[in-house]
Design a protein around this motif. Sequence first.
Motif, PDB file in Angstrom:
ATOM      1  N   PHE A 156      33.048  42.635  45.360  1.00  0.00           N
ATOM      2  CA  PHE A 156      31.871  43.245  44.657  1.00  0.00           C
ATOM      3  C   PHE A 156      30.647  43.794  45.583  1.00  0.00           C
ATOM      4  CE2 PHE A 156      33.131  39.298  41.795  1.00  0.00           C
ATOM      5  CZ  PHE A 156      33.698  40.215  40.743  1.00  0.00           C
ATOM      6  N   LYS A 157      31.227  44.463  46.787  1.00  0.00           N
ATOM      7  CA  LYS A 157      30.183  44.742  47.659  1.00  0.00           C
ATOM      8  C   LYS A 157      29.584  45.829  47.164  1.00  0.00           C
ATOM      9  CE  LYS A 157      34.028  48.161  49.557  1.00  0.00           C
ATOM     10  NZ  LYS A 157      34.636  48.359  50.643  1.00  0.00           N
ATOM     11  N   PHE A 158      29.488  46.311  46.316  1.00  0.00           N
ATOM     12  CA  PHE A 158      28.672  47.202  45.455  1.00  0.00           C
ATOM     13  C   PHE A 158      27.196  46.543  45.491  1.00  0.00           C
ATOM     14  CE2 PHE A 158      30.173  45.333  41.807  1.00  0.00           C
ATOM     15  CZ  PHE A 158      29.141  45.188  40.895  1.00  0.00           C
ATOM     16  N   LEU A 159      27.266  45.253  45.268  1.00  0.00           N
ATOM     17  CA  LEU A 159      26.062  44.533  45.327  1.00  0.00           C
ATOM     18  C   LEU A 159      25.251  44.368  46.639  1.00  0.00           C
ATOM     19  CD1 LEU A 159      26.764  41.630  42.826  1.00  0.00           C
ATOM     20  CD2 LEU A 159      25.468  43.712  42.128  1.00  0.00           C
ATOM     21  N   ASN A 160      25.807  44.693  47.717  1.00  0.00           N
ATOM     22  CA  ASN A 160      25.345  44.830  48.822  1.00  0.00           C
ATOM     23  C   ASN A 160      24.123  45.916  48.995  1.00  0.00           C
ATOM     24  OD1 ASN A 160      27.205  42.915  49.820  1.00  0.00           O
ATOM     25  ND2 ASN A 160      28.423  44.446  51.046  1.00  0.00           N
TER      26      ASN A 160
ATOM     27  N   LEU B  76      29.617  36.799  39.148  1.00  0.00           N
ATOM     28  CA  LEU B  76      30.531  37.850  38.689  1.00  0.00           C
ATOM     29  C   LEU B  76      32.010  37.286  38.724  1.00  0.00           C
ATOM     30  CD1 LEU B  76      29.079  41.100  39.873  1.00  0.00           C
ATOM     31  CD2 LEU B  76      29.316  40.194  37.717  1.00  0.00           C
ATOM     32  N   ARG B  77      32.250  36.493  39.894  1.00  0.00           N
ATOM     33  CA  ARG B  77      33.833  36.183  40.090  1.00  0.00           C
ATOM     34  C   ARG B  77      34.184  34.954  38.889  1.00  0.00           C
ATOM     35  NH1 ARG B  77      32.330  35.942  45.685  1.00  0.00           N
ATOM     36  NH2 ARG B  77      31.641  33.930  45.533  1.00  0.00           N
ATOM     37  N   LEU B  78      33.196  34.687  38.024  1.00  0.00           N
ATOM     38  CA  LEU B  78      33.542  33.570  36.902  1.00  0.00           C
ATOM     39  C   LEU B  78      34.024  34.503  35.746  1.00  0.00           C
ATOM     40  CD1 LEU B  78      30.385  30.894  37.464  1.00  0.00           C
ATOM     41  CD2 LEU B  78      32.919  30.932  38.543  1.00  0.00           C
ATOM     42  N   ILE B  79      33.534  35.448  35.734  1.00  0.00           N
ATOM     43  CA  ILE B  79      33.646  36.110  34.086  1.00  0.00           C
ATOM     44  C   ILE B  79      35.161  36.387  33.817  1.00  0.00           C
ATOM     45  CG2 ILE B  79      33.226  38.393  33.142  1.00  0.00           C
ATOM     46  CD1 ILE B  79      30.660  38.783  34.326  1.00  0.00           C
ATOM     47  N   PRO B  80      36.198  36.894  34.932  1.00  0.00           N
ATOM     48  CA  PRO B  80      37.455  36.670  34.293  1.00  0.00           C
ATOM     49  C   PRO B  80      37.973  35.481  34.110  1.00  0.00           C
ATOM     50  CG  PRO B  80      37.040  38.117  36.297  1.00  0.00           C
ATOM     51  CD  PRO B  80      35.849  37.225  36.245  1.00  0.00           C
ATOM     52  N   ILE B  81      37.719  34.522  34.724  1.00  0.00           N
ATOM     53  CA  ILE B  81      38.253  33.020  34.699  1.00  0.00           C
ATOM     54  C   ILE B  81      37.682  32.684  33.127  1.00  0.00           C
ATOM     55  CG2 ILE B  81      38.297  30.505  35.217  1.00  0.00           C
ATOM     56  CD1 ILE B  81      39.637  32.717  37.170  1.00  0.00           C
ATOM     57  N   TRP B  82      36.329  32.796  32.923  1.00  0.00           N
ATOM     58  CA  TRP B  82      35.746  32.305  31.557  1.00  0.00           C
ATOM     59  C   TRP B  82      36.658  33.061  30.593  1.00  0.00           C
ATOM     60  CZ3 TRP B  82      33.537  34.819  27.496  1.00  0.00           C
ATOM     61  CH2 TRP B  82      32.760  34.079  26.607  1.00  0.00           C
ATOM     62  N   THR B  83      36.849  34.264  30.727  1.00  0.00           N
ATOM     63  CA  THR B  83      37.288  35.111  29.738  1.00  0.00           C
ATOM     64  C   THR B  83      38.620  34.991  29.367  1.00  0.00           C
ATOM     65  OG1 THR B  83      35.906  37.039  30.254  1.00  0.00           O
ATOM     66  CG2 THR B  83      37.739  37.611  28.880  1.00  0.00           C
ATOM     67  N   THR B  84      39.786  34.422  30.471  1.00  0.00           N
ATOM     68  CA  THR B  84      41.026  34.374  30.066  1.00  0.00           C
ATOM     69  C   THR B  84      41.257  32.776  29.443  1.00  0.00           C
ATOM     70  OG1 THR B  84      41.133  33.582  32.455  1.00  0.00           O
ATOM     71  CG2 THR B  84      41.744  35.863  32.084  1.00  0.00           C
ATOM     72  N   CYS B  85      40.294  31.963  29.549  1.00  0.00           N
ATOM     73  CA  CYS B  85      40.055  30.756  29.058  1.00  0.00           C
ATOM     74  C   CYS B  85      39.737  30.752  27.691  1.00  0.00           C
ATOM     75  CB  CYS B  85      39.251  29.544  29.859  1.00  0.00           C
ATOM     76  SG  CYS B  85      39.925  29.150  31.425  1.00  0.00           S
TER      77      CYS B  85
END
Length: 591
Positions: A317-321, A349-358
Amino acid sequence: MGSVSIMHQSLSGAITNMAIVSTTRSTETPLLEDGTVDGSVDHKGCPARRSSSGGWRSASFIIAVELAERFAYYGISSNLITYLTGPLGQSTATAAENVNAWSGTATLLPLLGAFLADAYLGRYRTIIISSLIYILALGLLTLSTMLTSLSNLDCQNTNDIISCSTPKILVFSFIFSLYLVAIGLGGHKPCVQAFGADQFDGSDPKESIAKNSFFNWWYFALCTGVLLSIVIIVYIQDNLSWAFGFGIVCIVMLVALLVFLLGTKTYRYSVKVNEGNPFTRIGQVFVLAVKNRHNAPSATVPEELLQTLHQQSSEQFKFLNKALLAQDGSGEDSKGCSFHDVEEAKALLRLIPIWTTCLVYGIIFAQVSTFFTKQGSTMDRKLAVGLTIPAASLQFFISVSILVFIPLYDRVFVPIARTLTQKPAGISMLQRIGTGLFLSAVSMVIAALVEMKRLKTAQKYGLVDNPSATIPMSVWWLVPQYVVFGLADVFTIVGLQEFFYDEVPNELRSVGLSLYLSVLGVGSFLSSFLVTVIDKASGGDGRDSWFNSNLNRAHVDYFYWLLAALSTVGLAAFLYFSKSFVYSIGRSSYN
């Protein structure tokens, strides 16, 4: 150039500090037994000392509170539909809608409660306030139930409760009390567990191991409370008095608050490392990243800094830099965000894919109290002459499997796995969650196979068009799917709790624990959506719906197979995102 210079200085300072901390941690001797705990204070506001605060002594008070809260909550929820269709005289459909709406609200409100705790009130203060609301709600619930019982005396004497019209004011007071319980739960549920985990210092190897065990024993206590409530409170409500049953849970919650207060002098209280509202600080990262999207690219940062950023997982997510840059590069007020704030934004942001797939797990979780119970209601449930177990009581096997397996997991599986992997927790949090997702899919396959056999048995004995008849098939056939799902809970639920607690910024840990609850809440709503859509799609043109009221003509097995397929897809997506997941700085060594 001004903006790049500012960013260069910000990054240089941040990275230098991290390098110093990293070097210090790698060379220092183990933490002293009586040293202070970084980021924590005692009840007097002084730095918390390791020997006189926190640990299992403090956590024991908090675990006792959770046991009492689950005892109270399930004393309401497990038998709520019976009360709504009985003394309150609601139809089954209306009662089911009310139960679903209330449980969904109670599951999602912790997001709001966690926000208020992390942004304004703090966890300790939020627990006390929410406990008082909880106790008030239970008291009103008891009073409402007593008044309803008095108004229905004539109905009870004629055994005709349903035909009686309960005064609207009593119905309103009961529903109001229910939602007041949900409000109390919203602040209580995420903060109590986060506050309990705060009693262990994750930077200390010994306390890190203890914290891993804390999440296991926390869930053990939770299931103990559920089991006691199902056995004791439900019996009292059905056979003695609804008001007496609700009154007991009110007293239990009052005692729980007193127990919590007894531990005040032993607790560790987290302090904010950064000034200001954490939501404002992290939100500013996204705002500045968007505003600076056309400004000088991060490629202009010196190569040695980019190398360090890459080592610290900041390439993701380097766009946040871009948020590190000042908005216009001039003026003292146009400062960019700190490196720390940018990293915390990336962690979220890293949590979103994990949350969604659960979420598929949340959908499966909703079947236990609905279609699993519906299956059992048609089967032979006799234990002995004159003794028939309620179909809903089969959920007992989930709690039992959890209570049996958690000690085995913590005392047998983890030490063996720790020896093999050299990780304090034995396996990583994501590996634990993934194992649970796999087991939940297995439980759906088992449920589908059992339902197929149940339908064939109904056909064999000519009972397809006789929905009220008991199918000559023992209810014990359902036990494996309950047990396997209980094992899935041990892996997934406990794993999600620990994962979201550890991976959110320190100041947002109450929000982190509310995220795992939202998986179950959103999953419940998604389950209702699926049932509605499939019911309409499969029941048209005179066909029997998958969810026909006559379960012998329905095809719940098709729905189970669909959920098993969705679980497989969800597990594949989870594994894909888990493979590339980067644990937050300073936590990966413990996972």
